[in-house]
Design a protein around this motif. Structure first.
Motif, PDB file in Angstrom:
ATOM      1  N   GLY A 183      84.400   5.803  83.761  1.00 23.48           N
ATOM      2  CA  GLY A 183      83.696   4.612  83.654  1.00 23.48           C
ATOM      3  C   GLY A 183      83.582   3.938  82.051  1.00 23.48           C
ATOM      4  O   GLY A 183      83.280   4.713  81.196  1.00 23.48           O
ATOM      5  N   ALA A 184      84.234   2.811  81.989  1.00 30.55           N
ATOM      6  CA  ALA A 184      84.279   2.128  80.677  1.00 30.55           C
ATOM      7  C   ALA A 184      83.327   1.087  80.396  1.00 30.55           C
ATOM      8  O   ALA A 184      82.788   0.604  81.504  1.00 30.55           O
ATOM      9  N   VAL A 185      82.596   1.302  79.274  1.00 29.22           N
ATOM     10  CA  VAL A 185      81.967   0.198  78.760  1.00 29.22           C
ATOM     11  C   VAL A 185      82.804  -0.560  77.690  1.00 29.22           C
ATOM     12  O   VAL A 185      83.465  -0.069  76.893  1.00 29.22           O
ATOM     13  N   VAL A 186      82.644  -1.838  78.206  1.00 24.31           N
ATOM     14  CA  VAL A 186      83.651  -2.871  77.395  1.00 24.31           C
ATOM     15  C   VAL A 186      83.040  -3.796  76.507  1.00 24.31           C
ATOM     16  O   VAL A 186      81.898  -4.476  76.690  1.00 24.31           O
ATOM     17  N   GLY A 187      83.328  -3.698  75.083  1.00 22.77           N
ATOM     18  CA  GLY A 187      83.207  -4.536  74.431  1.00 22.77           C
ATOM     19  C   GLY A 187      83.597  -5.832  74.304  1.00 22.77           C
ATOM     20  O   GLY A 187      85.180  -5.778  74.303  1.00 22.77           O
ATOM     21  N   SER A 188      83.089  -6.985  74.437  1.00 21.39           N
ATOM     22  CA  SER A 188      83.788  -8.202  74.674  1.00 21.39           C
ATOM     23  C   SER A 188      83.938  -9.267  73.318  1.00 21.39           C
ATOM     24  O   SER A 188      84.436 -10.299  73.429  1.00 21.39           O
ATOM     25  N   ASP A 189      83.005  -8.912  72.068  1.00 23.42           N
ATOM     26  CA  ASP A 189      83.033 -10.138  71.232  1.00 23.42           C
ATOM     27  C   ASP A 189      82.445  -9.368  69.991  1.00 23.42           C
ATOM     28  O   ASP A 189      82.002  -8.180  69.754  1.00 23.42           O
ATOM     29  N   VAL A 190      82.634 -10.176  68.583  1.00 21.98           N
ATOM     30  CA  VAL A 190      82.187  -9.489  67.397  1.00 21.98           C
ATOM     31  C   VAL A 190      81.098 -10.644  67.000  1.00 21.98           C
ATOM     32  O   VAL A 190      81.766 -11.923  66.962  1.00 21.98           O
ATOM     33  N   ASP A 191      80.009 -10.450  66.665  1.00 21.33           N
ATOM     34  CA  ASP A 191      79.142 -11.424  65.881  1.00 21.33           C
ATOM     35  C   ASP A 191      78.794 -10.843  64.552  1.00 21.33           C
ATOM     36  O   ASP A 191      78.276  -9.802  64.452  1.00 21.33           O
ATOM     37  N   SER A 192      79.354 -11.891  63.552  1.00 20.62           N
ATOM     38  CA  SER A 192      78.947 -11.565  62.364  1.00 20.62           C
ATOM     39  C   SER A 192      78.262 -12.488  61.183  1.00 20.62           C
ATOM     40  O   SER A 192      78.537 -12.651  60.196  1.00 20.62           O
ATOM     41  N   ALA A 193      77.291 -13.272  61.954  1.00 20.40           N
ATOM     42  CA  ALA A 193      76.536 -14.341  61.130  1.00 20.40           C
ATOM     43  C   ALA A 193      75.681 -13.465  59.924  1.00 20.40           C
ATOM     44  O   ALA A 193      74.906 -12.751  60.602  1.00 20.40           O
ATOM     45  N   PRO A 194      75.924 -13.781  58.815  1.00 18.70           N
ATOM     46  CA  PRO A 194      74.814 -13.243  57.895  1.00 18.70           C
ATOM     47  C   PRO A 194      73.378 -13.335  57.959  1.00 18.70           C
ATOM     48  O   PRO A 194      72.832 -12.429  57.471  1.00 18.70           O
ATOM     49  N   THR A 195      73.072 -14.463  58.803  1.00 23.76           N
ATOM     50  CA  THR A 195      71.836 -14.468  59.014  1.00 23.76           C
ATOM     51  C   THR A 195      71.328 -14.003  60.075  1.00 23.76           C
ATOM     52  O   THR A 195      70.105 -14.157  60.611  1.00 23.76           O
TER      53      THR A 195
END
Length: 290
Positions: free
Chosen positions: A201-213
């Protein structure tokens, strides 16, 4: 009546003479991705997620963290052979009868190699029999264009050096065309191929958030998150900064896509999916004995 009583007594004696069914001994194994750690607890996973997950075991001592050389091709003695050896020793030492494997990234390919090739190594059949399920966090089941870029020596070699290492065999293996060949000829679980013998069973990562705040961007390390957002520009709109969602979904079944279950519906970058970010450890813990 006398005959009936005798039969009842004989049946009771027969039932009473049968050995009691032993309770399954459940264990969990943490299998890292590309790399050759000597202390994967600290350098790959970090203790927080491991300690959270193992509290879901009937005996929280029944866990093992694998340390192998996954810079090699998946079938090599240093990779699948090492994994088989460490898992076998753990199972024998702790008397494990049901094993849950939690793996990340390229570790899923090494595990799939064992599940797909039971006659390749004499240790594999026993392991396959004991494994109850595999939880694959962001598995690189169909490879990644970034592996091609690293091998070809362009800008990604610098940008991804911390993540992929240099031009090692595991990176070569994860090139898209190479994984297509392995999936078609050597591995089970992808479309058109036999099913894996145990749930994957896969857990899927769908995005990257890198806002410094945004404090959430710092889970797992802000520098890693920022680097993955940069490389995401060369992937599809659904990716964790290293793998397209389609690659993560290519083998087995999808357990869940990050935002559907994480705290605050936060996405999991490729680095965050091996850390205790946004309630991931709790989700893994709660699923151990299900």
């Amino acid at each position: 009546m006398h005959s009936t009583a005798l039969r009842s007594t004989a049946l009771a004696l027969l039932v009473g003479s049968q050995p009691a069914q032993a309770t399954d001994v459940v264990g969990v194994a943490f299998v890292h991705g590309t790399g050759a750690p000597t202390n994967a607890t600290r350098t790959y996973w970090q203790p927080a997620i491991i300690d959270t997950v193992r509290t879901g075991l009937p005996d929280k001592r029944n866990y093992v963290v694998i340390n192998c050389d996954f810079n090699q091709y998946m079938w090599k003695p240093e990779a699948a052979g090492c994994l088989a050896d460490q898992l076998t020793r753990f199972i024998d030492r702790r008397g494990i009868t049901e094993l849950v494997v939690i793996t990340h990234s390229n570790g899923g390919n090494v595990v799939r190699w064992i599940l797909s090739n039971p006659t390749y190594d004499s240790r594999y059949p026993k392991l396959i029999g004991v494994v109850r399920k595999v939880t694959a966090l962001a598995p690189s089941s169909a490879g990644t264009p970034l592996a091609d870029a690293v091998i070809n020596g362009n800008i990604f070699e610098t940008a991804l050096g911390w993540l992929l290492g240099k031009r090692n065999d595991a990176v070569r293996q994860q090139q898209v065309a190479h994984m297509a060949t392995y999936n078609a000829q050597n591995l089970y679980g992808t479309a058109g191929r036999p099913a894996l013998p145990k749930p994957f069973g896969a857990v899927v990562g769908s995005d990257v958030d890198s806002a410094p705040t945004d404090a959430d961007s710092y889970c797992g390390g802000y520098a890693a998150t920022l680097g993955l957002e940069f490389t995401q520009n060369w992937l599809s709109s659904c990716s964790d900064g290293f793998l397209d969602c389609s690659s993560q979904k290519a083998a087995g079944t999808v357990w869940f896509t990050d935002t559907s279950r994480t705290r605050g519906a936060e996405p999991l970058s490729h680095n965050q999916s091996r850390r205790g970010c946004f309630g991931l450890g709790t989700l893994l813990r709660n699923a151990l004995t299900q």
